[in-house]
Motif scaffolding. Structure first.
Motif, mmCIF file in Angstrom:
data_model
loop_
_atom_site.group_PDB
_atom_site.id
_atom_site.type_symbol
_atom_site.label_atom_id
_atom_site.label_comp_id
_atom_site.label_asym_id
_atom_site.label_seq_id
_atom_site.Cartn_x
_atom_site.Cartn_y
_atom_site.Cartn_z
ATOM 1 N N TRP A 109 -6.374 4.518 -2.668
ATOM 2 C CA TRP A 109 -6.175 5.909 -3.027
ATOM 3 C C TRP A 109 -6.775 6.770 -1.931
ATOM 4 O O TRP A 109 -7.758 6.368 -1.299
ATOM 5 N N LYS A 111 4.137 -0.779 7.837
ATOM 6 C CA LYS A 111 4.138 0.059 6.639
ATOM 7 C C LYS A 111 4.819 -0.686 5.474
ATOM 8 O O LYS A 111 4.384 -0.591 4.329
ATOM 9 N N ALA A 159 11.108 -5.066 -4.236
ATOM 10 C CA ALA A 159 9.816 -5.742 -4.319
ATOM 11 C C ALA A 159 9.006 -5.158 -5.460
ATOM 12 O O ALA A 159 8.941 -3.942 -5.628
ATOM 13 N N ALA A 160 8.404 -6.040 -6.251
ATOM 14 C CA ALA A 160 7.594 -5.578 -7.384
ATOM 15 C C ALA A 160 6.476 -6.577 -7.621
ATOM 16 O O ALA A 160 6.598 -7.762 -7.281
ATOM 17 N N TYR A 161 5.364 -6.076 -8.185
ATOM 18 C CA TYR A 161 4.263 -6.951 -8.564
ATOM 19 C C TYR A 161 4.580 -7.554 -9.937
ATOM 20 O O TYR A 161 4.647 -6.842 -10.934
ATOM 21 N N PRO A 181 0.859 3.809 -0.539
ATOM 22 C CA PRO A 181 1.041 2.839 0.539
ATOM 23 C C PRO A 181 1.783 1.552 0.180
ATOM 24 O O PRO A 181 2.215 0.850 1.085
ATOM 25 N N SER A 182 1.900 1.200 -1.092
ATOM 26 C CA SER A 182 2.501 -0.085 -1.402
ATOM 27 C C SER A 182 3.943 0.074 -1.879
ATOM 28 O O SER A 182 4.193 0.769 -2.865
ATOM 29 N N PRO A 183 4.903 -0.579 -1.194
ATOM 30 C CA PRO A 183 6.299 -0.494 -1.656
ATOM 31 C C PRO A 183 6.438 -0.990 -3.096
ATOM 32 O O PRO A 183 7.244 -0.458 -3.864
ATOM 33 N N GLN A 184 5.642 -2.016 -3.447
ATOM 34 C CA GLN A 184 5.725 -2.571 -4.803
ATOM 35 C C GLN A 184 5.312 -1.530 -5.830
ATOM 36 O O GLN A 184 5.920 -1.428 -6.901
ATOM 37 N N ILE A 185 4.265 -0.752 -5.512
ATOM 38 C CA ILE A 185 3.830 0.308 -6.434
ATOM 39 C C ILE A 185 4.886 1.416 -6.469
ATOM 40 O O ILE A 185 5.197 1.953 -7.531
ATOM 41 N N ARG A 186 5.452 1.747 -5.312
ATOM 42 C CA ARG A 186 6.467 2.813 -5.282
ATOM 43 C C ARG A 186 7.709 2.410 -6.081
ATOM 44 O O ARG A 186 8.379 3.253 -6.666
ATOM 45 N N GLY A 234 2.558 -2.861 3.449
ATOM 46 C CA GLY A 234 1.341 -2.182 2.998
ATOM 47 C C GLY A 234 0.929 -2.559 1.587
ATOM 48 O O GLY A 234 -0.148 -2.183 1.139
ATOM 49 N N GLY A 235 1.773 -3.293 0.882
ATOM 50 C CA GLY A 235 1.440 -3.685 -0.490
ATOM 51 C C GLY A 235 0.926 -5.111 -0.600
ATOM 52 O O GLY A 235 0.812 -5.647 -1.696
ATOM 53 N N LYS A 277 -7.986 3.480 4.572
ATOM 54 C CA LYS A 277 -7.168 2.459 5.216
ATOM 55 C C LYS A 277 -5.697 2.765 4.947
ATOM 56 O O LYS A 277 -5.382 3.560 4.064
ATOM 57 N N GLU A 278 -4.842 2.106 5.698
ATOM 58 C CA GLU A 278 -3.416 2.426 5.575
ATOM 59 C C GLU A 278 -2.757 1.740 4.385
ATOM 60 O O GLU A 278 -1.713 2.170 3.921
ATOM 61 N N ALA A 279 -3.347 0.628 3.936
ATOM 62 C CA ALA A 279 -2.704 -0.129 2.863
ATOM 63 C C ALA A 279 -3.387 0.141 1.525
ATOM 64 O O ALA A 279 -4.549 0.519 1.481
ATOM 65 N N LEU A 280 -2.648 -0.028 0.449
ATOM 66 C CA LEU A 280 -3.162 -0.194 -0.903
ATOM 67 C C LEU A 280 -4.492 0.460 -1.235
ATOM 68 O O LEU A 280 -5.473 -0.227 -1.479
ATOM 69 N N GLY A 326 6.203 9.092 -0.774
ATOM 70 C CA GLY A 326 6.378 8.016 0.206
ATOM 71 C C GLY A 326 5.072 7.495 0.759
ATOM 72 O O GLY A 326 5.022 6.398 1.307
#
Lengths: 209, 338
Positions: free
Chosen positions: B242, A179, A108-110, B100-105, A182-183, B237-240, B97
């Motif tokens: 800092w 979780k 998954a990516a933006y 919070p965002s999989p896309q950012i990770r 979360g994005g 918050k838990e999502a997205l 980990g």
């Protein structure tokens, strides 16, 4: 997979109109400044492209697309404005909302946070490529079934984030599902439905129902 | 976003040659999650963007007897998933980990995490790193400073009030990480603890890099046996988002007593903020609710809250305490499993 038709010149669509005006504006902006820099640093010159349009090749939903874009065009804008794949939405355009989520090499990516020119050589999957035209992917079906959308604008992003996650972990708990998404943001607040849809989709994809 | 030319080098040396000697002329593109936003907001307006995506030497994690070498283009997710990181550098894996965002990770890189620009809303809205008004007066002390620094700021005078946004730096510093940097004159190595700097004048940056230098890798010494580590983050918050305050701790133990401690706070100062007083206090102690709380107290001694961020002092205090208790709990788990 059905080949999607690109917009025709006949009867200028809103998208095609925007494309034409965008090109005209950018042609005006390209000035001597960047060219100057090019001259100043002649080393590795052959590795430098732009600032005008350059030919790129993108692999999207299993198909190869050759197009000309300025280096500043994001993957999201290339998908939406050039390839007419408008499933990925442009909302914040700053990597903080998730509506533009696509899969890049399975992750998954933006799409708003990647340059199209930088996405060459990667396999890109958008929501349009998730299931054959006219069919619902089990994840999409689970979203419908579980009332996981209200206005629906964030839904393609959620579905793609969900797809990337279930490919990695086909047996999520509810906490993990929370979780994993979360994005992505939903301003209608359909999170409860979305979480239920993720678990339901996991079951559907294993043939559990 | 302004137009720019795009460079796609395949070696670090080539990349350094494509950068400019002045800040702002050229920008390095790694994961893109920060740079593209800055460019869309015209905070960054480079004439050239140098993508690091094609440079193979910047990828991958190598584990050896002497420690760990983490390529600057390793993504946060790759770092989090790596077995040696997970097993031996727990607090670092956790920090990666918990973005919070999989896309950012998946997009964000280790080098990018260290070099991303501050999230300060004055900076992001074009008022510069030092956020001054037309008369040269600092905007932050009199403005909305709820997320700004409680340490390391000039207390009302002009200067830096932003907090450093790195998620990984506090944990990396507790492990004594070093950064390898490549520039036109070759390579140099810098301890990460002295990589970050607080700008005094507008135009200076938040680290010691030259405009044509690139972070190429992070070097970690071999993890010492029985070291207890944890990262604790306080989030709205838990999502997205800092974190509001974080603490990373690394404890070298002798039995159940702390031999030496490293404690670094994040998101409280323009640089990752070491808590030396708390470190000293813990030497020779066992980690209990009481000693952890006292270390938290010591960590925030000297904090200077601004008009709107007094709450962050309490969050930092609690982050240190909870990180210590979590690290100690890992020790107990380890003994039970062993």
């Amino acid at each position: 997979m059905s080949k999607r038709k690109l917009p025709t010149q006949k009867g200028l669509s809103r998208r095609a109109f925007l494309k034409t005006t965008g090109a005209a504006v950018s042609a005006g902006v390209v000035s001597g400044a960047a060219a100057e820099l090019l001259n100043a640093q002649s080393t590795a010159k052959n590795k430098v492209a732009g600032p005008g349009e350059v030919p790129i090749t993108l692999r999207v939903n299993g198909e190869t697309h050759n197009l000309n874009v300025e280096p500043r065009v994001t993957l999201l804008d290339a998908l939406r404005d050039r390839l007419d794949l408008t499933g990925a939405k442009k909302v914040c355009d700053r990597g903080t909302c998730g509506t533009c989520t696509v899969l890049v090499d399975g992750k998954a990516a933006y799409a708003c946070s990647m340059l199209a020119i930088d996405a060459q050589g990667r396999e890109i999957l958008t929501i349009e490529g998730l299931a054959p035209e006219g069919e619902l992917h089990p994840i999409s079906a689970a979203f419908v079934e579980n009332d996981a959308q209200q206005c629906g604008f964030c839904t393609p992003g959620f579905v793609m984030a969900c797809k990337a996650y279930l490919d990695r972990n086909p047996n999520p708990t509810e906490a993990q599902a929370k979780k994993a998404l979360g994005g992505n943001l939903c301003r209608c607040g359909t999170y409860i439905g979305v979480r239920a849809a993720v678990l339901d989709a996991a079951a559907r994809m294993k043939g559990g129902r | 976003m302004n137009v720019f030319e795009y460079a796609n080098p395949t070696t670090t040396k080539e990349a350094a040659g494509l950068l400019a000697a002045q800040w702002g002329e050229a920008e390095i593109l790694a994961g893109g999650t920060d740079l593209l936003s800055l460019m869309k907001n015209y905070v960054a307006t480079p004439k050239r963007v140098v993508s690091l995506r094609g440079i193979k030497e910047l990828s991958g994690i190598t584990s050896s007897a002497s420690g760990l070498r983490i390529g600057a283009m390793v993504t946060l997710q790759e770092l989090h998933d790596h077995k040696a990181v997970h097993d031996d550098y727990h607090s670092l894996a956790h920090a990666a980990g918990s973005v919070p965002s999989p896309q950012i990770r998946n997009l964000g890189t280790v080098g990018g995490d260290l070099c991303q620009r501050p999230r300060c809303w004055y900076f992001r809205n074009g008022f510069g790193l030092l956020a001054k008004d037309e008369k040269g007066q600092p905007l932050v002390p009199a403005g909305d400073n709820r997320y700004h620094a409680i340490f390391g700021h000039p207390g009302g005078s002009p200067g830096a009030y932003y907090v450093h946004p790195s998620s990984l730096a506090p944990a990396l510093i507790t492990f004594g990480a070093r950064v390898k940097v490549a520039g036109p004159k070759g390579e140099r190595e810098i301890p990460l603890a002295s990589f970050f700097a607080t700008p005094k004048r507008e135009g200076e940056r938040e680290n010691v890099l030259m405009p044509n230098e690139i972070v190429t890798e992070i070097i970690l010494a071999a993890a010492s046996k029985g070291m207890l580590t944890a990262t604790y983050e306080v989030r709205q918050k838990e999502a997205l988002d800092w974190p509001l305050a974080t603490a990373s701790v690394a404890l070298r133990m002798s039995g159940d007593k702390v031999k030496s401690a490293r404690i670094v706070l994040g998101h409280v100062a323009p640089v990752p903020w070491p808590a030396h007083e708390a470190e000293k206090l813990l030497a020779g102690q066992t980690i209990t609710e009481d000693s952890a709380a006292k270390a938290g107290e010591a960590a925030v001694r000297g904090a200077k809250a601004l008009s709107g961020n007094k709450y962050k002092v309490q969050l930092a205090r609690v982050a240190v305490k909870r990180a210590l208790l979590e690290a100690a709990a890992h020790g107990k788990e380890g003994m039970q499993h062993g």
